[in-house]
Design an enzyme around this catalytic site. Structure first.
Site, PDB file in Angstrom:
ATOM      1  N   ASN A   1       0.869  -1.174   0.000  1.00 60.71           N
ATOM      2  CA  ASN A   1       0.000   0.000   0.000  1.00 60.71           C
ATOM      3  C   ASN A   1       0.905   1.223   0.000  1.00 60.71           C
ATOM      4  O   ASN A   1       1.546   1.531   1.005  1.00 60.71           O
ATOM      5  CB  ASN A   1      -0.885  -0.054   1.263  1.00 60.71           C
ATOM      6  CG  ASN A   1      -1.693   1.208   1.467  1.00 60.71           C
ATOM      7  OD1 ASN A   1      -1.769   2.066   0.583  1.00 60.71           O
ATOM      8  ND2 ASN A   1      -2.304   1.337   2.636  1.00 60.71           N
TER       9      ASN A   1
ATOM     10  N   SER B   1       3.564  -2.578  10.333  1.00 61.15           N
ATOM     11  CA  SER B   1       5.020  -2.660  10.528  1.00 61.15           C
ATOM     12  C   SER B   1       5.622  -3.993  10.078  1.00 61.15           C
ATOM     13  O   SER B   1       6.519  -4.534  10.730  1.00 61.15           O
ATOM     14  CB  SER B   1       5.390  -2.364  11.990  1.00 61.15           C
ATOM     15  OG  SER B   1       4.998  -1.042  12.322  1.00 61.15           O
TER      16      SER B   1
ATOM     17  N   GLU C   1      -5.266  -5.304  10.612  1.00 60.87           N
ATOM     18  CA  GLU C   1      -4.230  -4.292  10.827  1.00 60.87           C
ATOM     19  C   GLU C   1      -4.481  -3.566  12.146  1.00 60.87           C
ATOM     20  O   GLU C   1      -5.251  -2.597  12.186  1.00 60.87           O
ATOM     21  CB  GLU C   1      -4.255  -3.273   9.684  1.00 60.87           C
ATOM     22  CG  GLU C   1      -4.013  -3.887   8.321  1.00 60.87           C
ATOM     23  CD  GLU C   1      -3.447  -2.856   7.362  1.00 60.87           C
ATOM     24  OE1 GLU C   1      -2.316  -3.034   6.907  1.00 60.87           O
ATOM     25  OE2 GLU C   1      -4.139  -1.855   7.094  1.00 60.87           O
TER      26      GLU C   1
ATOM     27  N   GLU D   1      -6.590   4.517   8.154  1.00 63.08           N
ATOM     28  CA  GLU D   1      -6.378   5.952   7.886  1.00 63.08           C
ATOM     29  C   GLU D   1      -7.634   6.570   7.269  1.00 63.08           C
ATOM     30  O   GLU D   1      -7.954   7.727   7.511  1.00 63.08           O
ATOM     31  CB  GLU D   1      -5.151   6.130   6.977  1.00 63.08           C
ATOM     32  CG  GLU D   1      -3.866   5.909   7.762  1.00 63.08           C
ATOM     33  CD  GLU D   1      -2.722   5.335   6.950  1.00 63.08           C
ATOM     34  OE1 GLU D   1      -2.743   5.415   5.717  1.00 63.08           O
ATOM     35  OE2 GLU D   1      -1.787   4.782   7.580  1.00 63.08           O
TER      36      GLU D   1
ATOM     37  N   GLY E   1       2.645   1.852  10.836  1.00 61.91           N
ATOM     38  CA  GLY E   1       3.590   2.956  10.705  1.00 61.91           C
ATOM     39  C   GLY E   1       4.334   3.282  11.983  1.00 61.91           C
ATOM     40  O   GLY E   1       4.956   4.333  12.095  1.00 61.91           O
TER      41      GLY E   1
ATOM     42  N   HIS F   1      -9.399   1.111   5.166  1.00 67.74           N
ATOM     43  CA  HIS F   1      -8.098   1.243   5.828  1.00 67.74           C
ATOM     44  C   HIS F   1      -8.268   2.157   7.047  1.00 67.74           C
ATOM     45  O   HIS F   1      -9.045   3.110   7.011  1.00 67.74           O
ATOM     46  CB  HIS F   1      -7.063   1.816   4.850  1.00 67.74           C
ATOM     47  CG  HIS F   1      -5.675   1.769   5.399  1.00 67.74           C
ATOM     48  ND1 HIS F   1      -5.219   2.715   6.293  1.00 67.74           N
ATOM     49  CD2 HIS F   1      -4.667   0.890   5.230  1.00 67.74           C
ATOM     50  CE1 HIS F   1      -3.977   2.401   6.638  1.00 67.74           C
ATOM     51  NE2 HIS F   1      -3.619   1.300   6.006  1.00 67.74           N
TER      52      HIS F   1
ATOM     53  N   LYS G   1       0.078   4.307  -0.247  1.00 64.49           N
ATOM     54  CA  LYS G   1      -0.537   5.489   0.379  1.00 64.49           C
ATOM     55  C   LYS G   1      -0.300   6.739  -0.491  1.00 64.49           C
ATOM     56  O   LYS G   1      -0.296   6.640  -1.705  1.00 64.49           O
ATOM     57  CB  LYS G   1      -0.002   5.656   1.811  1.00 64.49           C
ATOM     58  CG  LYS G   1      -0.148   4.356   2.613  1.00 64.49           C
ATOM     59  CD  LYS G   1       0.119   4.502   4.084  1.00 64.49           C
ATOM     60  CE  LYS G   1      -0.068   3.145   4.758  1.00 64.49           C
ATOM     61  NZ  LYS G   1       0.062   3.173   6.201  1.00 64.49           N
TER      62      LYS G   1
HETATM   63  P1  PGA Z   1       2.984  -0.020   7.681  1.00 61.76           P
HETATM   64  O1  PGA Z   1       1.503   0.219   7.110  1.00 61.76           O
HETATM   65  O2  PGA Z   1       3.498  -1.289   7.044  1.00 61.76           O
HETATM   66  O3  PGA Z   1       3.759   1.188   7.281  1.00 61.76           O
HETATM   67  O4  PGA Z   1       2.858  -0.178   9.163  1.00 61.76           O
HETATM   68  C1  PGA Z   1       0.615  -0.838   6.913  1.00 61.76           C
HETATM   69  C2  PGA Z   1      -0.661  -0.332   6.300  1.00 61.76           C
HETATM   70  O5  PGA Z   1      -1.069   0.797   6.574  1.00 61.76           O
HETATM   71  O6  PGA Z   1      -1.310  -1.053   5.515  1.00 61.76           O
END
Ligand code: PGA
Length: 254
Positions: free
Chosen positions: A10, A214, A168, A98, A174, A96, A12
């Site tokens: 992803n 992560s 997740e 976010e 992140g 997601h 983003k």
């Molecule tokens: P990350 O994000 O691997 O940077 O923790 C995962 C995601 O948001 O799908």
């Protein structure tokens, strides 16, 4: 049942079109011999056709990061399932954390988006996960239960064959702080049983459940060794071609 593992990146709101093409070209070249992992890249909307053309005839496919639940209409700034298909997308990430956090997506909107994706011919990747507070309060399963039942309300098992679920935990996204193998195992087992209860044994066995939060080359092997983990949704570590390739080429001999 054997489910084909999936490693999805992803991207983003990172990378311009040329940067996306460059990374996609490197990943698809490095992974041209991979036959046992479904590889997916989700770039920004504007890069979709470029990345789709770049990875054509390689083991890499393309997905979008979001879509609108209406098929078309006066919805300035939004994008439909048909548009995504025409741009070369096969998958679409829905719900997601976010989007839920910054764009106020509710389970009801998520459910409508799943419906739009499926009727448009896109394979949805439904993201669910608890916040740190919810985990601390012992509400992890309750939260996931609600996200799954409300997000998939009204669908029958026959409609959800192509659904992918991504667990997740919000606190692991992140942050560099991945969930422990034990936490992941416990949740993935729970999700499988939830799918069986809500739909059917066969569907629960067929659906891929990815872990996200992560994920990096250093922890992918341990994660992929967990029985109910069928792959990973990778954010930060998917932006660099070499790092993402290491994750795609996890050690599956274990
Ligand atoms: P990350 O994000 O691997 O940077 O923790 C995962 C995601 O948001 O799908």
């Amino acid at each position: 049942m054997k489910r084909m593992p999936m490693i999805a990146g992803n991207w983003k709101m990172f990378k311009t079109g040329p940067q996306a093409v460059d990374t996609a070209a490197q990943v698809s070249a490095a992974c041209r011999d991979v036959t046992d992992v479904q590889i997916m890249i989700a770039p920004a909307f504007v890069s979709l056709p470029l990345v789709a053309a770049t990875v054509k005839d390689t083991p890499v496919c393309v997905g979008a990061q979001n879509l609108h639940f209406e098929a078309q209409g006066a919805f300035t700034g939004e994008i439909s399932a048909d548009m995504l298909i025409a741009a070369g997308a096969e998958y679409v990430i829905i719900g997601h954390s976010e989007r839920r956090q910054y764009f106020f997506e509710t389970d009801e909107m998520v459910c409508r988006k799943i419906s739009a994706a499926l009727s448009g011919g896109l394979k949805p990747i439904l993201c669910i996960g608890e916040t740190e507070t919810q985990r601390d309060r012992g509400e992890t399963f309750l939260t996931l239960d609600k996200q799954v039942s409300d997000g998939l309300q009204g669908f029958g098992p026959e409609e959800l064959q192509d659904l992918v679920l991504a667990y997740e935990p919000v606190w692991a996204i992140g942050t560099g702080k991945s969930a422990s193998a034990q936490q992941v195992e416990e949740v993935h087992q729970y999700l499988r049983s939830l799918l069986e209860k809500q739909f059917s044994f066969d569907l629960a066995q067929a659906i891929r459940v990815l872990y996200g939060g992560s994920v990096k080359p250093e922890n992918i092997n341990e994660l992929m060794r967990i029985t109910d983990v069928d792959g990973a949704l990778v954010g930060g570590a998917s932006l660099d071609a070499d790092t993402f390739t290491k994750i795609i080429k996890f050690d599956n001999t274990l």
